[in-house]
Design an enzyme around this catalytic site. Sequence first.
Site, PDB file in Angstrom:
ATOM      1  N   TYR A  80      -2.614 -12.354  -9.194  1.00  0.00           N
ATOM      2  CA  TYR A  80      -2.768 -10.967  -8.731  1.00  0.00           C
ATOM      3  C   TYR A  80      -1.736 -10.601  -7.669  1.00  0.00           C
ATOM      4  O   TYR A  80      -1.503  -9.439  -7.406  1.00  0.00           O
ATOM      5  CB  TYR A  80      -4.199 -10.726  -8.241  1.00  0.00           C
ATOM      6  CG  TYR A  80      -4.469 -11.091  -6.795  1.00  0.00           C
ATOM      7  CD1 TYR A  80      -4.454 -10.124  -5.794  1.00  0.00           C
ATOM      8  CD2 TYR A  80      -4.765 -12.400  -6.410  1.00  0.00           C
ATOM      9  CE1 TYR A  80      -4.711 -10.441  -4.472  1.00  0.00           C
ATOM     10  CE2 TYR A  80      -5.017 -12.726  -5.093  1.00  0.00           C
ATOM     11  CZ  TYR A  80      -4.984 -11.741  -4.127  1.00  0.00           C
ATOM     12  OH  TYR A  80      -5.238 -12.056  -2.820  1.00  0.00           O
TER      13      TYR A  80
ATOM     14  N   CYS B 240      -7.301 -12.341  -0.667  1.00  0.00           N
ATOM     15  CA  CYS B 240      -7.569 -11.083   0.033  1.00  0.00           C
ATOM     16  C   CYS B 240      -9.003 -10.570  -0.052  1.00  0.00           C
ATOM     17  O   CYS B 240      -9.552 -10.093   0.926  1.00  0.00           O
ATOM     18  CB  CYS B 240      -6.583  -9.999  -0.387  1.00  0.00           C
ATOM     19  SG  CYS B 240      -6.831  -9.394  -2.051  1.00  0.00           S
TER      20      CYS B 240
ATOM     21  N   ASP C 136       8.348   2.784  -3.316  1.00  0.00           N
ATOM     22  CA  ASP C 136       8.883   2.972  -4.674  1.00  0.00           C
ATOM     23  C   ASP C 136       9.156   1.602  -5.287  1.00  0.00           C
ATOM     24  O   ASP C 136       9.450   0.649  -4.573  1.00  0.00           O
ATOM     25  CB  ASP C 136      10.221   3.730  -4.623  1.00  0.00           C
ATOM     26  CG  ASP C 136      10.016   5.196  -4.283  1.00  0.00           C
ATOM     27  OD1 ASP C 136       8.874   5.665  -4.405  1.00  0.00           O
ATOM     28  OD2 ASP C 136      10.993   5.858  -3.899  1.00  0.00           O
TER      29      ASP C 136
ATOM     30  N   HIS D 224      -4.926  -5.199  -3.781  1.00  0.00           N
ATOM     31  CA  HIS D 224      -5.061  -5.824  -2.471  1.00  0.00           C
ATOM     32  C   HIS D 224      -6.276  -5.180  -1.820  1.00  0.00           C
ATOM     33  O   HIS D 224      -6.511  -3.987  -1.988  1.00  0.00           O
ATOM     34  CB  HIS D 224      -3.805  -5.610  -1.623  1.00  0.00           C
ATOM     35  CG  HIS D 224      -3.913  -6.228  -0.261  1.00  0.00           C
ATOM     36  ND1 HIS D 224      -4.420  -7.503  -0.079  1.00  0.00           N
ATOM     37  CD2 HIS D 224      -3.632  -5.765   0.976  1.00  0.00           C
ATOM     38  CE1 HIS D 224      -4.439  -7.782   1.211  1.00  0.00           C
ATOM     39  NE2 HIS D 224      -3.974  -6.744   1.877  1.00  0.00           N
TER      40      HIS D 224
ATOM     41  N   TRP E  84      -2.730 -19.417  -1.659  1.00  0.00           N
ATOM     42  CA  TRP E  84      -2.374 -18.779  -2.938  1.00  0.00           C
ATOM     43  C   TRP E  84      -1.604 -19.759  -3.823  1.00  0.00           C
ATOM     44  O   TRP E  84      -0.926 -19.362  -4.741  1.00  0.00           O
ATOM     45  CB  TRP E  84      -1.507 -17.541  -2.675  1.00  0.00           C
ATOM     46  CG  TRP E  84      -2.269 -16.360  -2.153  1.00  0.00           C
ATOM     47  CD1 TRP E  84      -2.753 -15.320  -2.902  1.00  0.00           C
ATOM     48  CD2 TRP E  84      -2.648 -16.069  -0.807  1.00  0.00           C
ATOM     49  NE1 TRP E  84      -3.414 -14.424  -2.094  1.00  0.00           N
ATOM     50  CE2 TRP E  84      -3.367 -14.848  -0.807  1.00  0.00           C
ATOM     51  CE3 TRP E  84      -2.461 -16.720   0.407  1.00  0.00           C
ATOM     52  CZ2 TRP E  84      -3.879 -14.270   0.359  1.00  0.00           C
ATOM     53  CZ3 TRP E  84      -2.974 -16.151   1.556  1.00  0.00           C
ATOM     54  CH2 TRP E  84      -3.670 -14.940   1.534  1.00  0.00           C
TER      55      TRP E  84
ATOM     56  N   ASP F 296      -7.015  -5.148   8.316  1.00  0.00           N
ATOM     57  CA  ASP F 296      -6.724  -6.085   7.238  1.00  0.00           C
ATOM     58  C   ASP F 296      -6.632  -7.487   7.819  1.00  0.00           C
ATOM     59  O   ASP F 296      -5.820  -7.732   8.705  1.00  0.00           O
ATOM     60  CB  ASP F 296      -5.401  -5.682   6.575  1.00  0.00           C
ATOM     61  CG  ASP F 296      -5.119  -6.465   5.297  1.00  0.00           C
ATOM     62  OD1 ASP F 296      -5.777  -7.491   5.063  1.00  0.00           O
ATOM     63  OD2 ASP F 296      -4.221  -6.042   4.536  1.00  0.00           O
TER      64      ASP F 296
END
Length: 699
Positions: free
Chosen positions: A531, A264, A388, A323, A229, A346
Site C-alpha cells: 500500500y 499507518c 501532482d 494513508h 514496512w 499523524d
Amino acid sequence: ETSLKATGIDLLKSQNTREHHTDGYNIEHLVVRRGQPFQVQVSLNRELKAADKLSLRFGIGENPMKIRGSMMSLKPEREHDLNGWKISIVKKSGRECLLSVTSSPNAPVGKYNLNVKTGTNIYKPENGVIYLLFNPWCEDDAVFMADEAQRKEYVLNDTGYIYVGSSFSIYDRPWNFGQFEEYVLDACMYLLDKSKLSLNHRRDPAHVSRAMSALVNANDDSGVLVGNWSGNYRSGTAPMDWIGSITILQNYYKTKKPVRYGQCWVFAGVLNTVMRCLGVPCRCVSTFNSAHDTEENLRVDIYMNESGEKLNSLSLDSVWNFHVWNDAWMKRSDLPDGFDGWQAIDSTPQEQSQGMFQCGPCPVKAVREGDVYLPYDGKFVYAEVNADKVYWLVKKVNGRDKYIKVGTETRDIGKNISTKAVGQNKREDITLEYKYREGSKEERKSMERAYSFLRPSGVGPRSNYATAASTVVPKPVILHQTVTKSGLHLEITNTEVLHPGNPLELAITVKASTPGNWTIDLIGSCQLQYYTGKVQANLGTMKQTISLEGGSEMQIPLKIAPDTYMKTLSSVDDEVLILVTAIAEVKETNDKLTKETSMRFEYPPITVQMPEIAKLNNDFTCAFIFKNKLKVALENCKLLVEGLGIFKMTTFDQGDIMPGKIMKSEIICTPTRLGEKKIVAKLISNQIKGISTEKGITI
C-alpha cells in the site's frame, strides 16, 4: 475543643462518573472531566463550626506546590481559587459534609492526589487519586463540541472502522479502539508523564495532541509502536494481525517497551484511542492516493521502464494507495481566528518535524485555504492531499538513462478522504473539508496561496525511507491537465472478480474523442505492490498498436495466470494490491498519456451467528463460519476475535482450510457491560491477510 479531623472521604464514584460521561472507564479510581462540578463527601470527627478551617487540596505531579499552580487548595468560605477552581458546601448533616468541586475548564489534564486539611491536620485517603480529563461537554473547554451525536461518536464510541484498500476499491476494516478498557487510561497517563509536557502545556489540547502523535510511534522516545514496512515481522506481530488498540496499549503499559509492529492504520487506531481516552474528540481519516512528497515541491515523480512497469529504485517520493491519520477537535488559541475545529495529527513515522517524528495539529481549514505556513506541519499535510503526479519513462539510449515525460496527473492525489459517519456504520466522505471542489475558483485561489509559501523550498528528502538525495530543481507549476489533441482517454477495470487462485482478468479501455484516425501504441503492465506504493512483484506486460477512429473506444484484455502471483501472495505478511499501469502514445500527434489503477483481491466472507439480544452476565454462544470458496487451500489459518465488554482478544488456530471446506468455531460469551456491543472477527492465512467482519448485539 477537639481539633477538627477528617476521618474518611467518599468520592461518590457512581454518581460523578454518570454525570461526567466517564462511567465506561474500567478503573477503580474516580475519573472526571474538567470545568464541570463533582461532589465529594467528607466525614469528620465532629460537627463543622463556622470558625473551623477546612480545605480540599488537589496536587498534580511529583512535588505539588501552590506557587507553581500544581497544588490547588480549595477553601469553602473563599469562592474562588486563584487557578479558576471552585468549591462550595452543598450540605452539612452531623459529622458529614457534602462538597461540590469544579475544576477550571483549562486545568492541566492528568492524575491528581486529593487530601483534606483541617487546621494543621492532613488526612490522606487510601484511594485519593482522581483522573482529570478534557471535557467536550463544557463550553469553556478548548475541546468543546456542541453536538451530542458527534460527542457520542468521537469521544464515547469505542469501536469503529478504518478505511483502507484503494480509491478504486475502498473497504472498511473494523477496529476496536477500546478507550475504556483496563489499563488503557493508565497507559495514556503514563504517556502524558513521559511526554515531559509542562503543566501549562497540559492545559492545551494542541500541545497534548502533538506530544501524543510523537509518543504513539517508538522512533525518538521509545513510544508505543514500532513501524515496520519491510515485509518481515517474525520478531513481533504483523501489522495486519491487530484488530484493535487494546492489546497494544496494555502490552505497552505492562512492559514499558515499544510494541512490534505497526503500519499507518495501526498508528492511527492507537492515536484515536489515546485522544478519545483523554477526552479529545478524534476520528480516523483515510486519504486515498496520499502523496509522500519528501521535497515539499508538491510533485511526486513516478518512473517506469520501457515495459511500463513502475520502478522502485528511483523514487524518493511515493504515492501511498491510502494513508490514515487522525483529526482531533479543538479551538486553536495559538492561531489567528478561523482555524478552530478539526486538526490533522499523524503518528505514523514518516517525516521529522522539529527534530522528532511527530505531525500536527494542522488545522484542516488551513489545508483547504492554502495557509500552509500555520503550525504545525501544514506543508506536509497539504502535499499529502494536493501534490501532482508526474510520470517518467526511463529509456536506455546509448547505454545511458533518458527520462521521457509521459503524463501529469493533477487530479489524482488526495481522493475519497474518508471517516466513519456519525452514529452510522458507514463511510462519510470528508474530502470537501480538506479541499475545495476541483476546478472551482476557490480551489485555484487556495492553490496559488499554498504555492506562494511552498515554492522556494527545494528541500532535499527528509524521509526515513529515502536514502541518498539528489536535489531536484522545482519545476514550474502545472495547475491543470493539458487536454491531448486526440482527446485520448484511458480506463482500467477488472472484467472478472479478483479471487486469489483465479486468473486476474483485467482490461485497458482506450478512447479517442477527437474526430480522425489515430494510431496508438499501448503498453500495459501488471504488478503486485504494497500500500506504500512499493512494488513487490512484476506479473506481466503487454504491448499493442491499435487503430482507432475518433469517437470510438477499444478494450484490450490483460490476463495474468494464477501461478505467476500465488507464490508472492503466500510469501508476504502484508496485504498486497494489484497495480495496473497503461501508457499510450498517439503516433500522429506524439501525445502521451499514463494511467494507473490499484485494485484489491476479493475474499469469501466470514459469517457470525449469535443472538441479537443477550442478558448481562448470562452466557450465549457465538459461532464463526467460513467457507473457502477459492480454488486454493488457505494455509496456517488463524481466527482472531474480540468483543469489548464480552470477551478478551482470542486467537484460534485453524490449520489449513482446503478448497470447498467449511471452518466453524464457537466461543461461549459472558457479557459484562450493558448497551450496544460488537464482536469483531478476522481470518488470516499465508495466502490471505485480511478477511474481517463484525456483528452487533444488544446487551
